[in-house]
Design an enzyme around this catalytic site. Sequence first.
Site, PDB file in Angstrom:
ATOM      1  CG  PHE A 229      14.216  53.212  -0.853  1.00  0.00           C
ATOM      2  CD1 PHE A 229      13.355  53.346   0.233  1.00  0.00           C
ATOM      3  CD2 PHE A 229      13.934  52.229  -1.797  1.00  0.00           C
ATOM      4  CE1 PHE A 229      12.236  52.534   0.364  1.00  0.00           C
ATOM      5  CE2 PHE A 229      12.812  51.415  -1.670  1.00  0.00           C
ATOM      6  CZ  PHE A 229      11.960  51.570  -0.596  1.00  0.00           C
TER       7      PHE A 229
ATOM      8  CG  ASP B 229      19.378  49.521  -5.447  1.00  0.00           C
ATOM      9  OD1 ASP B 229      18.722  49.463  -6.503  1.00  0.00           O
ATOM     10  OD2 ASP B 229      18.850  49.561  -4.322  1.00  0.00           O
TER      11      ASP B 229
ATOM     12  CE  LYS C 118      11.354  51.721  -8.026  1.00  0.00           C
ATOM     13  NZ  LYS C 118       9.973  52.112  -7.825  1.00  0.00           N
TER      14      LYS C 118
ATOM     15  CB  THR D 291       9.189  28.077  -4.620  1.00  0.00           C
ATOM     16  OG1 THR D 291       9.183  27.397  -3.369  1.00  0.00           O
ATOM     17  CG2 THR D 291       8.234  27.348  -5.570  1.00  0.00           C
TER      18      THR D 291
END
Lengths: 487, 487
Positions: B209, B315, B346, B371
């Site tokens: 994931f 990750d 997280k 931005t």
Amino acid sequence: MSPIALRRHYASAAAAVAPEATEQPFFPDEPAGPILKTEIPGPQSVKAIEKLGKVFDTRSLNMMANYQRSYGNYIADLDGNVLLDVYAQIASIPVGYNNPTLLLAATSPEMASAIINRPALGNFPQHDWADILESGILKVAPKGLNQVFTGQSGSDANELAYKAAFMWKRQHQRGGAHIDFTDHEISSSMTNQSPGAPELSILSFTSAFHGRLFGSLSTTRSKAIHKLDIPAFDWPQAPFPVCKYPLDQYAAENAAEEQRCLDETERLIKEWHNPPAAVVVEPIQSEGGDNHASPNFFKGLRALTKKHDILFIVDEVQTGVGATGKFWAHEHWGLETPPDMVTFSKKAQTAGYYFGNSELRPNKPYRQFNTWMGDPARAILFRAIIQEIERLNLVENTAVTGQYLYEGLERLAQRYPSEVKNLRGKGQGTFIAWDSPRRDEVLKKAKSVGVNVGGSGATAVRLRPMLIFQKHHADLLLEGLEKIFKS
Amino acid sequence: MSPIALRRHYASAAAAVAPEATEQPFFPDEPAGPILKTEIPGPQSVKAIEKLGKVFDTRSLNMMANYQRSYGNYIADLDGNVLLDVYAQIASIPVGYNNPTLLLAATSPEMASAIINRPALGNFPQHDWADILESGILKVAPKGLNQVFTGQSGSDANELAYKAAFMWKRQHQRGGAHIDFTDHEISSSMTNQSPGAPELSILSFTSAFHGRLFGSLSTTRSKAIHKLDIPAFDWPQAPFPVCKYPLDQYAAENAAEEQRCLDETERLIKEWHNPPAAVVVEPIQSEGGDNHASPNFFKGLRALTKKHDILFIVDEVQTGVGATGKFWAHEHWGLETPPDMVTFSKKAQTAGYYFGNSELRPNKPYRQFNTWMGDPARAILFRAIIQEIERLNLVENTAVTGQYLYEGLERLAQRYPSEVKNLRGKGQGTFIAWDSPRRDEVLKKAKSVGVNVGGSGATAVRLRPMLIFQKHHADLLLEGLEKIFKS
């Protein structure tokens, strides 16, 4: 400096010079005008930029700012310089630096809780999330759109809307929400193959900007530097009208150009090998050069999407929240049926997409989902922004000030026709731009006359003042521009 | 309720019941245990959920929370129920609800400024951005990685890292940073075609994931419901080892399985028609079912990526920030050279990717840009989180408490072998899970014994307590679980 001390600090300066225009200033203790102490960057800034460069890419740095000393329409740097800011963090500051109403919201107990107890909104929403939405984000929902999915940035908002469009389209192809996925769809989705990962697309336009994540970047067509070396989906781009300005003087030619673009859009919808599930368009192409089209063009897009049973997504990330003299720029079009989705971010200081059709809620939970699904802290801030917009009647203000500014720019264009070409944004609030043959030089020189201004596309100077920009600020801007044009 | 009143409110309860374990509680005024007043959802919650459902999709709602009444490890609802929370907003609350250290940071003048003056960090960074990074995000940078690109969410962090990998790979193929783009690359990038939009990929693993945006979702392989109907890139997936637990008891079989997966990974790197620019992997596959592998597997991946001149992205969105008994889970591996990039979000309450190689700064500005490029408010919060982790020595705490909890679960597994299967996470702090033949029922019943707990994959119960979870909380959790197993 505390916000109160900050206002006292500038108030003395404001008292010394009366504003040239006669309207009531929203923030009487704003600086009366730019303050220039050094070249920009000055010595303190040079040192700070060098330090930051060791850990953070500073090659796109425009100006190192001191936000504690910035106030209202004015941005301060580290060397005592204070500039009139008509760029506003790439069109993202709505009601001024250190706005007192926002400060109250930012120092409230509910903001503190939102910051330190950030929920996974899809699983564990806070008890007052419905109230926060209804008294804030949904209070300004475009007509016909009564639901929202919240996100984190403009790119994210667009990708969430694209995902909703793909799920909706496949559901229609399948025959309805009650038809379940086939085993083949389920297994092929896991290997990124059709039909589970369908060969569908989002149609966007030449010069469009919709973000820089992989899906949104596939619909962005403004500049190669954004796209080079990044894999992209084979999605279609239709031509955005290349109109002549002012739009109303060239109505017939522009109408023909818009029809050409609509025809090509329809051809792509019918013939592109990865058929579009939706068309996405900006009301005014912003990053791509401030390109305008008439309401008829957008009405035509709405009609095409209806005719071919695909969705119409309006990307109001840059145009939304009051700058065009309407709260949402697409209100200028007079559509008979609302867009299917409207995305927002930037001046909203939060992000997401509005929708009205409950079929755009996917048929099962966890299809449109992520850990945070937005941010209550930013939703609380947007609510305060909306309150400030209402308190000061700022949408009306951008309409009125925009017209005043546009007229001033028309006069400058007459006096300096080689400097101000294709002036555009008439009737679009302060969302004004023009082409300049020496654009980058103008942007650079602007700092020396006390103005912070940005560009868009290859040649446009784009004005993106805050909603609290008033006629006396317009006077200062026009004076500054004239100094540059004379030089 | 104010935070002080809140602590007083629970302190009286805490005084009434002494904790069973003997260690010093970090927050003596936490509730002494769960408080159950009604079924969940109770009548107040039912009303509030119904109200929210009108404007927001509530089908994934687990529990409507009152965060003003939540404290430390305990989450409160609207009906007076207070649960021990070992799910923690999908592993995203690091140091407890209403943590006093975070409250101080959240109510500081610099936080207020960061909230109301959010900068476009790439263009107009605030003067203290280098300080905020160096005293916060970079202070805990994984060894060998001294730079950061900040983002907004875990998905965003991964996509930014993927973009950096693609730009790096193409630069290598081109022959260096000084070689400019060809006209053909520039023009083809604008139409989403190769070579400008290259036919490269990111290799990920089965059950992985990495997020839900279009690029990250193309590397996510955990559940079809996340992927169905969303177009995806034709990127390769290698098998993630299916190990037997406990890992050390099946070392030989697991080593063979890991070698099989490494061999297949190498084959895909060499043969996949869209060659990978990077491999991305989670140290422990979290959403995909809490799947573990040995340090040797990850060392093998590092070696393969070196051998084939592609990047190794770790990750750590879910595993990072202390929960595994190390600040970063990949510290458990003992790699000789650091990963090329490590992504985080997280528990960091902000997001981005760390890197060490300056070649991962693209060769021109505005290639990696957006931005906001992160959020100073969230970076300030992460700094406070780091301070709290250091003050309370929380990484050590998760190691110690994790071992205590794991041993308790081993005992439960012996007593209830049909309830606790494949217990895993030994030596990985509190990052513990097991398979349950009636998983969803266990998760549901947990609320009735005062515990909020989540699942992962199809059958795993996953524990994701906060870093302030202590032995006396572990005792309460183990007691609660035993009640469920007995029922």
